[in-house]
Design a protein around this motif. Structure first.
Motif, PDB file in Angstrom:
ATOM      1  N   PHE A 146       0.817  -1.227   0.000  1.00 16.66           N
ATOM      2  CA  PHE A 146       0.000   0.000   0.000  1.00 16.66           C
ATOM      3  C   PHE A 146       0.847   1.272   0.000  1.00 16.66           C
ATOM      4  CE2 PHE A 146       0.629   1.357   4.379  1.00 16.66           C
ATOM      5  CZ  PHE A 146       1.116   0.198   4.949  1.00 16.66           C
ATOM      6  N   ALA A 147       2.172   1.130   0.147  1.00 14.65           N
ATOM      7  CA  ALA A 147       3.062   2.297   0.121  1.00 14.65           C
ATOM      8  C   ALA A 147       4.226   1.972  -0.817  1.00 14.65           C
ATOM      9  CB  ALA A 147       3.581   2.596   1.523  1.00 14.65           C
ATOM     10  N   GLN A 148       5.086   2.933  -1.018  1.00 13.47           N
ATOM     11  CA  GLN A 148       6.250   2.669  -1.876  1.00 13.47           C
ATOM     12  C   GLN A 148       7.480   2.432  -1.013  1.00 13.47           C
ATOM     13  OE1 GLN A 148       6.848   5.498  -5.097  1.00 13.47           O
ATOM     14  NE2 GLN A 148       9.031   4.999  -5.202  1.00 13.47           N
ATOM     15  N   ASN A 149       8.029   1.233  -1.074  1.00 11.97           N
ATOM     16  CA  ASN A 149       9.266   0.957  -0.343  1.00 11.97           C
ATOM     17  C   ASN A 149      10.437   1.633  -1.046  1.00 11.97           C
ATOM     18  OD1 ASN A 149       7.877  -0.619   1.449  1.00 11.97           O
ATOM     19  ND2 ASN A 149       8.753  -2.568   0.791  1.00 11.97           N
ATOM     20  N   VAL A 150      11.342   2.195  -0.243  1.00 16.44           N
ATOM     21  CA  VAL A 150      12.478   2.925  -0.812  1.00 16.44           C
ATOM     22  C   VAL A 150      13.767   2.331  -0.243  1.00 16.44           C
ATOM     23  CG1 VAL A 150      13.564   5.171  -1.047  1.00 16.44           C
ATOM     24  CG2 VAL A 150      11.086   5.029  -0.841  1.00 16.44           C
ATOM     25  N   PRO A 151      14.619   1.753  -1.093  1.00 18.82           N
ATOM     26  CA  PRO A 151      15.811   1.068  -0.598  1.00 18.82           C
ATOM     27  C   PRO A 151      16.981   2.005  -0.311  1.00 18.82           C
ATOM     28  CG  PRO A 151      15.652   0.794  -2.963  1.00 18.82           C
ATOM     29  CD  PRO A 151      14.459   1.611  -2.549  1.00 18.82           C
ATOM     30  N   VAL A 152      16.713   3.090   0.439  1.00 17.13           N
ATOM     31  CA  VAL A 152      17.811   3.999   0.803  1.00 17.13           C
ATOM     32  C   VAL A 152      18.362   3.568   2.166  1.00 17.13           C
ATOM     33  CG1 VAL A 152      18.287   6.386   1.551  1.00 17.13           C
ATOM     34  CG2 VAL A 152      16.975   5.979  -0.534  1.00 17.13           C
ATOM     35  N   ASP A 153      19.688   3.625   2.322  1.00 18.61           N
ATOM     36  CA  ASP A 153      20.334   3.278   3.589  1.00 18.61           C
ATOM     37  C   ASP A 153      20.037   4.376   4.619  1.00 18.61           C
ATOM     38  OD1 ASP A 153      22.025   2.773   5.684  1.00 18.61           O
ATOM     39  OD2 ASP A 153      23.891   2.959   4.512  1.00 18.61           O
ATOM     40  N   ILE A 154      19.266   4.040   5.674  1.00 22.24           N
ATOM     41  CA  ILE A 154      18.825   5.090   6.605  1.00 22.24           C
ATOM     42  C   ILE A 154      19.943   5.570   7.523  1.00 22.24           C
ATOM     43  CG2 ILE A 154      16.395   4.399   6.540  1.00 22.24           C
ATOM     44  CD1 ILE A 154      16.785   3.091   9.274  1.00 22.24           C
ATOM     45  N   THR A 155      21.103   4.904   7.511  1.00 21.08           N
ATOM     46  CA  THR A 155      22.230   5.431   8.287  1.00 21.08           C
ATOM     47  C   THR A 155      22.959   6.522   7.485  1.00 21.08           C
ATOM     48  OG1 THR A 155      23.843   3.804   7.467  1.00 21.08           O
ATOM     49  CG2 THR A 155      22.576   3.191   9.426  1.00 21.08           C
ATOM     50  N   ASP A 156      22.631   6.645   6.204  1.00 19.85           N
ATOM     51  CA  ASP A 156      23.231   7.670   5.343  1.00 19.85           C
ATOM     52  C   ASP A 156      22.273   8.876   5.319  1.00 19.85           C
ATOM     53  OD1 ASP A 156      24.231   9.270   3.341  1.00 19.85           O
ATOM     54  OD2 ASP A 156      24.503   7.628   1.887  1.00 19.85           O
ATOM     55  N   HIS A 157      22.457   9.783   6.293  1.00 19.64           N
ATOM     56  CA  HIS A 157      21.491  10.872   6.467  1.00 19.64           C
ATOM     57  C   HIS A 157      21.411  11.767   5.228  1.00 19.64           C
ATOM     58  CE1 HIS A 157      21.805  10.483  11.131  1.00 19.64           C
ATOM     59  NE2 HIS A 157      21.549   9.356  10.532  1.00 19.64           N
ATOM     60  N   ALA A 158      22.545  11.981   4.582  1.00 21.28           N
ATOM     61  CA  ALA A 158      22.537  12.824   3.382  1.00 21.28           C
ATOM     62  C   ALA A 158      21.669  12.191   2.296  1.00 21.28           C
ATOM     63  CB  ALA A 158      23.970  13.034   2.871  1.00 21.28           C
ATOM     64  N   ALA A 159      21.718  10.874   2.194  1.00 23.41           N
ATOM     65  CA  ALA A 159      20.914  10.186   1.174  1.00 23.41           C
ATOM     66  C   ALA A 159      19.424  10.280   1.511  1.00 23.41           C
ATOM     67  CB  ALA A 159      21.349   8.720   1.066  1.00 23.41           C
ATOM     68  N   VAL A 160      19.096  10.180   2.812  1.00 19.10           N
ATOM     69  CA  VAL A 160      17.692  10.301   3.230  1.00 19.10           C
ATOM     70  C   VAL A 160      17.184  11.704   2.884  1.00 19.10           C
ATOM     71  CG1 VAL A 160      16.082  10.236   5.177  1.00 19.10           C
ATOM     72  CG2 VAL A 160      17.991   8.614   5.098  1.00 19.10           C
ATOM     73  N   ILE A 161      18.003  12.712   3.193  1.00 21.77           N
ATOM     74  CA  ILE A 161      17.607  14.102   2.929  1.00 21.77           C
ATOM     75  C   ILE A 161      17.467  14.340   1.419  1.00 21.77           C
ATOM     76  CG2 ILE A 161      18.414  16.506   3.054  1.00 21.77           C
ATOM     77  CD1 ILE A 161      19.695  15.647   5.816  1.00 21.77           C
ATOM     78  N   ALA A 162      18.414  13.816   0.656  1.00 19.99           N
ATOM     79  CA  ALA A 162      18.365  14.013  -0.797  1.00 19.99           C
ATOM     80  C   ALA A 162      17.083  13.399  -1.368  1.00 19.99           C
ATOM     81  CB  ALA A 162      19.599  13.378  -1.455  1.00 19.99           C
TER      82      ALA A 162
ATOM     83  N   PRO B 209      18.096   5.311  14.433  1.00 26.65           N
ATOM     84  CA  PRO B 209      18.241   6.582  13.706  1.00 26.65           C
ATOM     85  C   PRO B 209      18.008   7.803  14.589  1.00 26.65           C
ATOM     86  CG  PRO B 209      16.359   5.309  12.860  1.00 26.65           C
ATOM     87  CD  PRO B 209      17.067   4.439  13.835  1.00 26.65           C
ATOM     88  N   ALA B 210      17.130   7.676  15.604  1.00 30.34           N
ATOM     89  CA  ALA B 210      16.909   8.812  16.513  1.00 30.34           C
ATOM     90  C   ALA B 210      18.177   9.099  17.304  1.00 30.34           C
ATOM     91  CB  ALA B 210      15.744   8.515  17.450  1.00 30.34           C
ATOM     92  N   VAL B 211      18.772   8.034  17.854  1.00 30.11           N
ATOM     93  CA  VAL B 211      19.991   8.199  18.652  1.00 30.11           C
ATOM     94  C   VAL B 211      21.137   8.715  17.766  1.00 30.11           C
ATOM     95  CG1 VAL B 211      21.716   6.940  20.031  1.00 30.11           C
ATOM     96  CG2 VAL B 211      19.274   6.479  20.363  1.00 30.11           C
ATOM     97  N   ALA B 212      21.124   8.321  16.483  1.00 26.58           N
ATOM     98  CA  ALA B 212      22.172   8.761  15.559  1.00 26.58           C
ATOM     99  C   ALA B 212      21.945  10.190  15.058  1.00 26.58           C
ATOM    100  CB  ALA B 212      22.259   7.806  14.370  1.00 26.58           C
ATOM    101  N   GLY B 213      20.833  10.819  15.462  1.00 30.40           N
ATOM    102  CA  GLY B 213      20.635  12.223  15.113  1.00 30.40           C
ATOM    103  C   GLY B 213      20.000  12.460  13.754  1.00 30.40           C
ATOM    104  N   LEU B 214      19.285  11.467  13.224  1.00 34.38           N
ATOM    105  CA  LEU B 214      18.622  11.688  11.929  1.00 34.38           C
ATOM    106  C   LEU B 214      17.612  12.832  12.025  1.00 34.38           C
ATOM    107  CD1 LEU B 214      18.132  10.910   8.981  1.00 34.38           C
ATOM    108  CD2 LEU B 214      16.516   9.145   9.771  1.00 34.38           C
ATOM    109  N   GLY B 215      16.915  12.920  13.168  1.00 33.25           N
ATOM    110  CA  GLY B 215      15.935  13.990  13.361  1.00 33.25           C
ATOM    111  C   GLY B 215      16.578  15.365  13.261  1.00 33.25           C
TER     112      GLY B 215
END
Ligand code: AMP
Ligand code: GLY
Length: 426
Positions: free
Chosen positions: A40-56, A73-79
């Motif tokens: 029901f959603a679109q899966n996205v195979p981006v590495d969530i530890t790569d914050h720049a890639a998530v933002i891009a 990811p919260a502890v790693a500061g993604l927020g």
């Protein structure tokens, strides 16, 4: 709105499912998602530890809102990184995520805010820690300070067991997270999970839940992330919930704000209901998994509105509605979990089970050539509503009976404590 949910577990499937029901949800991505979210959603195979890639990705897809599911990811500061990039985000800052990331941080906060919790001492060398254990005696609780994937806690019933746990921590069994050790008074009582949405100042209490951490029936065997859960937790009477809000959650939130590190997101308090009242065992800075699954099934209000108000700081006055029905979820895990789950087996009979009282949330699954494949330890969360916990349990186990998965197993007694109470009351 265009939304990304970060994570791939049953918790994230449940969050994404609840968000997708909102009329304001135009496009939903799950990063990386699982075999359930892709339907029901679109899966996205981006590495969530790569914050720049998530933002891009978020910028390229004109995303309006990012919801962080897991703790890492919260502890790693993604927020922080997302907010710095100008994106609206549900989830705490790195500084506030220390409530989960560091046990000694939380203990110090409890001291400052006068929050009832187990008495404790903190050590950075083995000799002093061992001396303290011998001095205090057993039972006693040994905790590696940092995140240790749920494995850093030993509830030691003997001095020998406690001393072994101390030595394990300092010998590096938990990596860096064991170089500081917190030793705690043993609390006796019944546990419950309490969730509160927090926008830095205001707090909205959600219904209580209770999970089963041990892998085998009768709450025996090694600890897991949770083999099942139900909501509400009968031990949490309205009076007890108010006491937790006023004596534990609110003072903690106020103190975090005073320190200049306000907490936003969902605060998950592990509570021990002792003879002296509720005491804080630990904080987590995310929804529990599988507790989130039962909460989302009970939620009647718009999940997107709630999460967005939390992120925007406009929670004040919001009163989410939940069905009075009970919800219960049974975790269907791959054989070998939690030590060495076997991946790659096919699961049949899952599609088509969902009704308005039953929802199968996926955790470790993927779809390959039209087949549903087990791809993790906790694989499915079979979640049901009922007039009672017993009715929800029967509905969940009936559905499990219709799933064909010889390589899976589940506990047969999820909800037993609550159901025993229901029987006594009847
Ligand atoms: P934690 O990772 O801190 O949640 O600890 C894992 C589990 O250990 C908890 O869910 C409790 O069942 C148990 N535990 C933690 N601290 C204590 C304590 N001070 N007294 C008794 N049990 C505890
Ligand atoms: N089920 C407990 C947790 O999510 O930590």
């Amino acid at each position: 709105m265009r939304i990304v949910v970060i994570g791939s577990g049953g918790r994230e499937h449940a969050l994404a499912w609840a968000i997708a029901k909102s009329p304001r949800c135009e496009k939903l991505f799950v990063m990386p998602g699982n075999g359930g979210t892709e339907s029901f959603a679109q899966n996205v195979p981006v590495d969530i530890t790569d914050h720049a890639a998530v933002i891009a990705f978020a910028k390229a897809e004109q995303v309006d809102f990012v919801v962080i599911g897991p703790d890492a990811p919260a502890v790693a500061g993604l927020g922080d990184d997302l907010r710095e990039a100008g994106l609206l985000c549900f989830g705490p800052s790195r500084a506030a995520a220390q409530l989960e990331g560091s046990k000694s941080f939380t203990k110090a906060l409890c001291d400052e805010a006068n929050v009832p919790t187990a008495a404790y001492a903190r050590f950075d060398n083995e000799g002093d820690a061992l001396a303290y254990v011998h001095d205090q005696g057993a039972p006693i609780v040994i905790k590696a300070d940092g995140l240790a994937a749920g494995k850093g806690v030993t509830v030691a019933m003997s001095i020998q067991e406690a001393a072994d746990a101390v030595r394990d921590c300092f010998s590096g069994a938990f990596g860096e997270s064991g170089s500081t050790v917190v030793i705690e008074e043993y609390l006796e009582g019944e546990e419950a999970s309490i969730f509160a949405l927090c926008d830095g100042e205001s707090v909205v209490m959600l219904p209580s839940a209770q999970d089963h951490k041990r892998v085998w029936d009768g709450d025996r065997g090694p600890n897991t992330g949770g083999m099942g859960a139900y909501s509400p937790a009968p031990v949490m009477t309205p009076e007890m919930t108010a006491q937790v809000e006023n004596e534990i959650i609110l003072p903690s939130i106020r103190r975090m704000a005073e320190r200049g590190t306000p907490f936003t997101g969902v605060l998950f308090a592990g509570i021990m209901v002792t003879r002296d009242g509720p005491k804080l065992i630990e904080y987590n800075v995310r929804f529990g998994d599988p507790e989130c699954q039962v909460l989302m099934l009970r939620l009647k209000s718009d999940a997107l509105d709630l999460l967005e108000a939390t992120a925007r700081g406009t929670l004040d006055g919001i009163r989410p509605e939940f069905t009075d029905e009970a919800a219960l979820t049974v975790v269907y895990a791959a054989k070998g979990y939690p030590v060495n789950p076997v991946k790659g087996s096919e699961i049949r009979g899952v599609d088509g089970l969902d009704t308005d009282k039953l929802k199968v949330f996926h955790a470790g699954t993927l779809r390959r050539d039209g087949k549903l494949i087990a791809n993790g330890g906790r694989v499915l969360n079979v979640t049901a509503l009922g007039q009672t916990v017993a009715e929800a349990r029967d509905r969940a186990y009936d559905a499990i009976d219709r799933i064909d998965w010889p390589e899976g197993f589940c506990r047969s007694d999820i909800g037993w404590r609550a159901i025993e109470r229901e029987l006594k009351r009847a």
